[in-house]
Design a protein around this motif. Structure first.
Motif, PDB file in Angstrom:
ATOM      1  N   MET A  63      54.671 -28.786 -20.366  1.00  0.00           N
ATOM      2  CA  MET A  63      56.050 -28.669 -20.843  1.00  0.00           C
ATOM      3  C   MET A  63      56.092 -27.904 -22.167  1.00  0.00           C
ATOM      4  N   GLN A  64      55.163 -28.184 -23.059  1.00  0.00           N
ATOM      5  CA  GLN A  64      55.120 -27.485 -24.340  1.00  0.00           C
ATOM      6  C   GLN A  64      54.822 -26.004 -24.138  1.00  0.00           C
ATOM      7  N   ARG A  65      53.913 -25.707 -23.196  1.00  0.00           N
ATOM      8  CA  ARG A  65      53.588 -24.310 -22.922  1.00  0.00           C
ATOM      9  C   ARG A  65      54.809 -23.565 -22.395  1.00  0.00           C
ATOM     10  N   LEU A  66      55.545 -24.207 -21.487  1.00  0.00           N
ATOM     11  CA  LEU A  66      56.749 -23.588 -20.944  1.00  0.00           C
ATOM     12  C   LEU A  66      57.794 -23.380 -22.041  1.00  0.00           C
ATOM     13  N   ALA A  67      57.960 -24.368 -22.898  1.00  0.00           N
ATOM     14  CA  ALA A  67      58.956 -24.257 -23.972  1.00  0.00           C
ATOM     15  C   ALA A  67      58.615 -23.104 -24.908  1.00  0.00           C
ATOM     16  N   ARG A  68      57.314 -22.936 -25.224  1.00  0.00           N
ATOM     17  CA  ARG A  68      56.919 -21.829 -26.095  1.00  0.00           C
ATOM     18  C   ARG A  68      57.094 -20.489 -25.394  1.00  0.00           C
ATOM     19  N   GLN A  69      56.795 -20.464 -24.101  1.00  0.00           N
ATOM     20  CA  GLN A  69      56.859 -19.208 -23.356  1.00  0.00           C
ATOM     21  C   GLN A  69      58.293 -18.753 -23.117  1.00  0.00           C
ATOM     22  N   VAL A  70      59.167 -19.701 -22.725  1.00  0.00           N
ATOM     23  CA  VAL A  70      60.543 -19.353 -22.393  1.00  0.00           C
ATOM     24  C   VAL A  70      61.412 -19.254 -23.632  1.00  0.00           C
ATOM     25  N   GLY A  71      61.105 -20.072 -24.637  1.00  0.00           N
ATOM     26  CA  GLY A  71      61.865 -20.010 -25.891  1.00  0.00           C
ATOM     27  C   GLY A  71      63.238 -20.637 -25.761  1.00  0.00           C
ATOM     28  N   ALA A  72      64.256 -19.935 -26.269  1.00  0.00           N
ATOM     29  CA  ALA A  72      65.607 -20.493 -26.353  1.00  0.00           C
ATOM     30  C   ALA A  72      66.213 -20.773 -24.992  1.00  0.00           C
ATOM     31  N   ALA A  73      65.744 -20.075 -23.956  1.00  0.00           N
ATOM     32  CA  ALA A  73      66.330 -20.257 -22.629  1.00  0.00           C
ATOM     33  C   ALA A  73      65.800 -21.506 -21.930  1.00  0.00           C
ATOM     34  N   ARG A 106      64.913 -31.278 -12.737  1.00  0.00           N
ATOM     35  CA  ARG A 106      64.208 -30.499 -11.720  1.00  0.00           C
ATOM     36  C   ARG A 106      62.982 -29.802 -12.301  1.00  0.00           C
ATOM     37  N   ILE A 107      63.117 -29.279 -13.518  1.00  0.00           N
ATOM     38  CA  ILE A 107      61.977 -28.626 -14.149  1.00  0.00           C
ATOM     39  C   ILE A 107      60.881 -29.647 -14.429  1.00  0.00           C
ATOM     40  N   ARG A 108      61.247 -30.829 -14.942  1.00  0.00           N
ATOM     41  CA  ARG A 108      60.240 -31.855 -15.226  1.00  0.00           C
ATOM     42  C   ARG A 108      59.523 -32.285 -13.959  1.00  0.00           C
ATOM     43  N   ARG A 109      60.276 -32.414 -12.863  1.00  0.00           N
ATOM     44  CA  ARG A 109      59.648 -32.813 -11.596  1.00  0.00           C
ATOM     45  C   ARG A 109      58.683 -31.751 -11.106  1.00  0.00           C
ATOM     46  N   ALA A 110      59.095 -30.487 -11.192  1.00  0.00           N
ATOM     47  CA  ALA A 110      58.225 -29.398 -10.755  1.00  0.00           C
ATOM     48  C   ALA A 110      56.975 -29.309 -11.631  1.00  0.00           C
TER      49      ALA A 110
END
Length: 630
Positions: A64-74, A80-84
């Protein structure tokens, strides 16, 4: 009174009631403990090896942290994202266990020196001087909830798994019997006679009578009805909104820059070609021939004669080469250089450096705004859940949406909107979310029920509360109000029918034995002959893309008819020109490399599936669902 109670307690009726009470307490009070006795609390087991709850939680949190850093503000932390992410993280843990077990079975060991060299080679762990930075390394561990021994164990396991994977992939090579016909299929060319019938070229249809228009209006209510409108109040809580309140200090910014240094680096990349053979002497001979100027086709033939293969590795950074000695050799050579043979568990490698792309690092000043926004979003995401609970409590206490929006600084709007986000005037309605979040917010509005008290729910648009005031159902607009639209639609349909009839007439004439060119002349239509048509349409982009697939299914002289984006097209195949793969050795080499890479990927995938099926994988779906919850 007490005496009466004591007498009552000594009766058989009271004793029976006490027995029932004790039994009820046993069932309801400790029933969970009894029922859960002996249950497995591991999230999954792979061949008996457990994946414990803490390990799964840490893996999901890191992802989740990696996704947050990669996607940023979006990035929006919706269910659904947490489940995936939870499912993906669990599958990765399972595959890690599966490959680890296979590496142990094969007796693959990774020495400490290899682990150290690999870590030192990671660009993200280097400081401003380009050397390994202990501070950056420790910041990385802290930000990913890892201890140093745990990270070293992960690296050791990953290097062992890479040895297994590379052993499987190294056997993939595209046989000429596959590459040649595939290239021949790709390069095949066709020529055809083409007649285009765009709707814009259709003759002006006769003016319709009002009765015709009214009948068309009534027979096509879906085209001339107003949509369903919803009069709603919406309140939205997002990390984007909360981030405006978050303050980030210069010290936090500097620490984050050091911890995420690798995100702002573009590592040096090299386009590499590799030969892998099993004999050192033959590897030296190939290196000498390559250095003397032999082309890739000749090197490939020499490698195959030596029982090996030559492969275009493409553009890679240092970390893309899993064998440290090979990476060191490849990145020590200048552009055009050839490495001396390097030994690994797979044999002897010779690498040519075809191109070098220099790396670069953006300074803190260059990335300040982006990094500041990312940190605000991360802090805001943590605050969002706490504020959402307070908003929900306020709504449950009877506060209106407008009141909680003002009190907790939420986005708020009172709108009358259709499912596409437009108002009764046909213009887009302003909603309190970013453009990308409009569709999920509209879905939430049109899922809400009228008369239901607003409650905050997590959606892809953020935390959303909706109150439906009124629902206006679809209704056929009066003819007088849409007369111009009805006329335009009626005439457009008339033009479409006219061009379709012309196209069908041409098709029938060709099937009856006429050439398409002759049929077009008789009908007073233009035509053109197009040649060198390929499946990728690169040679003649004016050929309608809808025509390509049908055209490559025809036999010579056969016709076809398709509807295009702007009308219709009729074509007759004239000639098929077969390709000669041997005339394009560079294309054959390129395609062989692409097929080899695809085969290697398929081999690895099938290998992983086979190992997984053999490993007796058992996943506790109930616990995984629990981990996916906020």
């Amino acid at each position: 009174m007490l005496t009466a109670l004591r007498r009552l307690a000594s009766t058989w009726v009271a004793k029976l009631l006490f027995i029932v009470l004790i039994a009820s307490f046993a069932f309801w009070g400790i029933g969970d403990t009894v029922r859960n006795f002996g249950r497995d609390n591991a999230v999954a087991r792979v061949g008996g090896d457990p994946i414990e709850l803490e390990e799964a939680q840490a893996a999901i949190r890191r992802e989740m942290q990696r996704l947050a850093r990669q996607v940023g503000a979006a990035f929006e932390n919706d269910p659904r994202i947490r489940r995936a992410v939870a499912n993906q993280a669990m599958e990765q843990l399972v595959l890690d266990r599966v490959l680890r077990a296979e590496a142990n079975r094969l007796g693959i060991a990774v020495p400490d020196a290899s682990v150290r060299d690999f870590i030192f080679s990671i660009q993200g762990f280097r400081g401003m001087d380009g050397q390994f930075s202990r501070a950056v390394f420790e910041n990385f561990l802290r930000s990913n909830d890892l201890t140093e021994p745990a990270f070293l164990a992960l690296v050791r396991s990953d290097l062992a798994r890479q040895q297994v994977s590379l052993a499987v992939r190294s056997g993939a090579a595209a046989p000429a019997a596959l590459a040649r016909p595939l290239l021949q299929w790709q390069l095949e060319q066709r020529s055809a006679t083409l007649v285009a019938l765009p709707l814009a070229a259709a003759a002006e249809p006769p003016a319709p009578e009002e009765a015709q228009l009214r009948r068309y209006h009534e027979n096509n209510p879906e085209r001339f009805s107003s949509p369903e409108y919803r009069d709603a109040a919406v309140a939205v809580l997002t990390a984007q909104l909360i981030s405006r309140e978050v303050e980030i200090s210069d010290a936090e910014l500097a620490a984050a820059y050091e911890a995420r240094h690798s995100q702002f680096e573009t590592p040096e990349k090299r386009t590499l070609a590799q030969v892998l053979v099993q004999d050192e002497g033959k590897a030296k001979a190939i290196a000498a021939a390559w250095a003397a100027g032999a082309d890739f086709a000749a090197i490939n033939a020499q490698a195959e004669a030596a029982g090996g293969q030559a492969i275009e590795l493409g553009s890679l950074d240092r970390g893309g080469l899993p064998v440290p000695d090979l990476a060191e050799a490849a990145f020590a050579q200048p552009e055009g250089g050839i490495t001396a043979p390097v030994r690994s568990d797979f044999g002897w490698h010779v690498v040519k450096i075809e191109k070098i792309e220099a790396g670069s690092t953006r300074s803190l000043a260059e990335v300040r705004d982006q990094l500041l926004e990312d940190l605000k979003q991360e802090k805001a995401a943590d605050l969002a859940f706490e504020r959402a609970n307070r908003v929900e409590d306020a709504l449950a206490g009877g506060a209106t949406l407008a009141e909680v929006a003002q009190r907790f600084n939420l986005g708020f709007a009172s709108v009358k909107v259709d499912a596409t986000g437009r108002g009764e005037d046909g213009q887009p309605v302003t909603l309190p979310v970013i453009e990308a979040a409009r569709p999920p917010l509209l879905q939430a509005i049109f899922r809400a029920e009228r008369g239901t008290a607003p409650r905050l729910a997590e959606t892809e648009a953020g935390f959303v509360a909706v109150e439906i005031k009124e629902i206006v159902p679809p209704a056929l607009r009066p003819y007088e109000s849409v007369q111009a639209e009805v006329l335009a639609a009626f005439q457009a349909e008339a033009r479409r029918r006219a061009q379709e009839e012309k196209a069908a007439g041409l098709l029938a004439a060709v099937k009856g034995g006429k050439a398409l060119a002759d049929a077009a002349r008789e009908a007073g239509l233009g035509f053109r002959e197009v040649g060198a048509i390929t499946r990728d349409q690169q040679r003649d982009p004016t050929v309608p893309p809808e025509l390509l697939a049908p055209l490559f299914e025809l036999k010579a002289k056969e016709p076809t008819m398709v509807q295009t984006r702007d009308g219709y097209a009729v074509a007759q195949l004239l000639e098929v020109t077969a390709a000669n793969p041997d005339a394009d050795p560079a294309g054959l080499t390129r395609l062989s490399g692409e097929v080899s890479q695809a085969m290697a990927q398929d081999l690895e995938t099938q290998f992983m599936l086979a190992l997984r099926a053999r490993a007796d994988v058992r996943i506790n779906a109930r616990l995984v669902d629990t981990l996916a919850q906020p």
